[in-house]
Design an enzyme around this catalytic site. Structure first.
Site, PDB file in Angstrom:
ATOM      1  N   TYR A 142       0.853  -1.186   0.000  1.00 27.44           N
ATOM      2  CA  TYR A 142       0.000   0.000   0.000  1.00 27.44           C
ATOM      3  C   TYR A 142       0.884   1.229   0.000  1.00 27.44           C
ATOM      4  O   TYR A 142       1.819   1.330   0.800  1.00 27.44           O
ATOM      5  CB  TYR A 142      -0.905  -0.002   1.238  1.00 27.44           C
ATOM      6  N   ASP A 235       9.326   2.750  -0.064  1.00 31.90           N
ATOM      7  CA  ASP A 235       8.262   3.400   0.686  1.00 31.90           C
ATOM      8  C   ASP A 235       8.436   3.010   2.153  1.00 31.90           C
ATOM      9  O   ASP A 235       8.035   1.931   2.576  1.00 31.90           O
ATOM     10  CB  ASP A 235       6.895   2.974   0.146  1.00 31.90           C
ATOM     11  N   LYS A 263       4.030   9.024   8.682  1.00 30.72           N
ATOM     12  CA  LYS A 263       3.756   8.473  10.018  1.00 30.72           C
ATOM     13  C   LYS A 263       4.711   8.987  11.103  1.00 30.72           C
ATOM     14  O   LYS A 263       4.523  10.092  11.584  1.00 30.72           O
ATOM     15  CB  LYS A 263       3.686   6.951   9.942  1.00 30.72           C
TER      16      LYS A 263
HETATM   17  C1  LIG Z   1       0.230   4.698   5.609  1.00 25.28           C
HETATM   18  C2  LIG Z   1       1.017   4.444   4.406  1.00 25.28           C
HETATM   19  C3  LIG Z   1       1.001   5.312   3.305  1.00 25.28           C
HETATM   20  C4  LIG Z   1       0.032   6.458   3.202  1.00 25.28           C
HETATM   21  O1  LIG Z   1       0.240   7.430   4.172  1.00 25.28           O
HETATM   22  P1  LIG Z   1      -0.965   8.431   4.532  1.00 25.28           P
HETATM   23  O2  LIG Z   1      -0.336   9.400   5.468  1.00 25.28           O
HETATM   24  O3  LIG Z   1      -2.026   7.577   5.149  1.00 25.28           O
HETATM   25  O4  LIG Z   1      -1.420   9.054   3.270  1.00 25.28           O
HETATM   26  C5  LIG Z   1       1.865   5.089   2.266  1.00 25.28           C
HETATM   27  N1  LIG Z   1       2.713   4.057   2.286  1.00 25.28           N
HETATM   28  C6  LIG Z   1       2.762   3.191   3.319  1.00 25.28           C
HETATM   29  C7  LIG Z   1       3.759   2.081   3.303  1.00 25.28           C
HETATM   30  C8  LIG Z   1       1.893   3.341   4.396  1.00 25.28           C
HETATM   31  O5  LIG Z   1       1.898   2.445   5.383  1.00 25.28           O
END
Ligand SMILES: *Cc1c(COP(=O)(O)O)cnc(C)c1O
Length: 420
Positions: A142, A235, A263
């Protein structure tokens, strides 16, 4: 204050599903959400005053626990100086310098307001830099909700069949492979190598439950990108400052071209960040032609909270937290097995997922084999005993530096009481 039931009824008239992010509705665990009134350390309290040991931690950011004093003081101090200027401020530099020091592959970066913005912008930059259009993405990973990434995405996106609203013309540029399947990626490069702008990957996947890279997988991706002139994007929105103080790239010893963060770096405030090699980043406007902007980007309050968080984290003992988390996760797994449930544990650092399956989990197919009904039963009974787990089985359980041994003991006791 109104009770959770009343609030939820009202919320459903105002927001789709009563929530501002789908999983919070708790449908996957066949329940209704508790409305949270406050949080401190490793605990949250709902509007009824019920106390929970929190393993969601705002889906990862609160690695220091809620209301860390240093972080809150920094935020309070910043807000008194103005909540947003739309102009450069020193806080941006402090946070960027700290990130660059801890994650040296991020020579330059841009602050944005969410992980979604970070990955979306990194993809645009990779496309602008290489002049190519395709992206390789892993099934069950994701990367936020930008169109290009909503093909076989993990987390809440996995619960929505298909992706209405995402034109086929866009996702046709997204090439899919299963996690840990290097051969499938090699095949994409053999067929489309001169049009692949980048590979984007969670260096440890955290949105189909925790799934770890097998030895050679990340190395293989790195080698393919180098060979074909594509960019490797890690990511690290979850793994950054959780898998080690230098992120998953430090832990696994692989250097990506671009990294996305979110995060933890906001210390609970809305922050995302993407960055990497100077030569690539200088393709962003106003230096280069790739465009990205943000009214609240580099927000002074969020920068201050993020900087305080990274400073605090450098004093924290990651190894000790990992050891304690490992013990908790292994004991939980043992308790579930004693109750006759198949339970497969995947763990690293301060994150783990227990899958209700007896097969090893190395990709989305393995994760999807976990029994959702069993998870719902487990979740409901843990929740009733004051243990807040992620309201879906395909998420990570996170611990924080604020969790105590007593929290862990109580959690294990609660698990012993669960009846399947
Ligand atoms: C949470 C998450 C996102 C998206 O971040 P948001 O602040 O919710 O838009 C993207 N990549 C990873 C791996 C994530 O866990």
């Amino acid at each position: 204050m109104m009770d959770s039931k009343t609030l939820y009824a009202k919320a459903q008239t105002l927001m789709p599903g009563g929530v501002n992010s789908p999983l919070r509705a708790c449908r996957y665990v066949k329940s209704e959400p508790a409305f949270i009134a406050r949080a401190e350390g490793s605990h949250v309290w709902d509007v009824e005053g019920r106390e929970y040991i929190d393993y969601v931690l705002s889906w990862g950011p609160q690695i220091l626990g809620h209301c860390d004093k240093t972080v809150n003081d920094a935020a309070h101090k910043a807000v008194d100086l103005g909540s947003s200027y739309g102009a450069p401020c020193e806080g941006e530099i402090l946070l960027a310098e700290e990130i660059s020091k801890l994650i040296p592959s991020m020579e330059m970066m841009r602050m944005v307001s969410s992980g979604t913005e970070a990955t979306m912008s990194a993809l645009r930059l990779a496309r602008g830099y290489t002049g190519r259009s395709k992206v390789v993405k892993f099934i069950g990973n994701y990367h936020g909700h930008a169109d290009s990434f909503l093909a076989a995405a993990g987390s809440a996106a996995a619960t929505v069949p298909g992706t209405p609203g995402v034109p086929e013309d866009i996702v046709k540029h997204t090439l899919l492979a299963h996690y840990n399947d290097l051969e499938a990626v090699e095949k994409h490069f053999a067929e489309n190598g001169d049009d692949i702008a980048c590979i984007i990957v969670e260096p440890a996947a955290g949105n189909m439950g925790l799934v770890l890279p097998e030895p050679g997988f990340l190395e293989g991706l790195r080698a393919l990108c180098t060979k074909y002139g594509a960019l490797l994007i890690f990511d690290e929105v979850i793994t950054g400052f959780r898998f080690s103080i230098g992120g998953a790239q430090q832990r696994f010893g692989i250097e990506p071209d671009l990294t996305t963060l979110g995060k933890i770096i906001g210390g609970g405030f809305p922050v995302g960040c993407y960055g990497g090699k100077r030569e690539i980043m200088n393709h962003m406007a106003p230096c280069g032609g790739v465009f990205q902007a943000g009214t609240l980007s580099g927000n002074p309050v969020a920068m201050a909270a993020g900087y305080a968080t990274l400073k605090r984290l450098q004093e924290c003992d990651y190894d000790a937290l990992e050891q304690r988390t490992t013990k908790l996760a292994e004991e939980l797994t043992a308790i579930l097995r004693e109750k006759g449930q198949p339970a497969t544990l995947v763990r690293m650092a301060s994150a783990f997922t227990i899958y209700f399956t007896d097969q090893p989990v190395v990709d989305q197919r393995g994760s999807a084999a976990s029994n959702a009904d069993t998870y719902a039963t487990f979740w409901q009974q843990m929740q009733a005993q004051g243990v807040n787990l992620a309201p879906a089985g395909f998420e990570c359980t996170f611990t924080s530096f604020a969790h105590t041994d007593e929290d862990f003991e109580k959690t294990l006791e609660a698990a012993r009481n669960v009846k399947f």
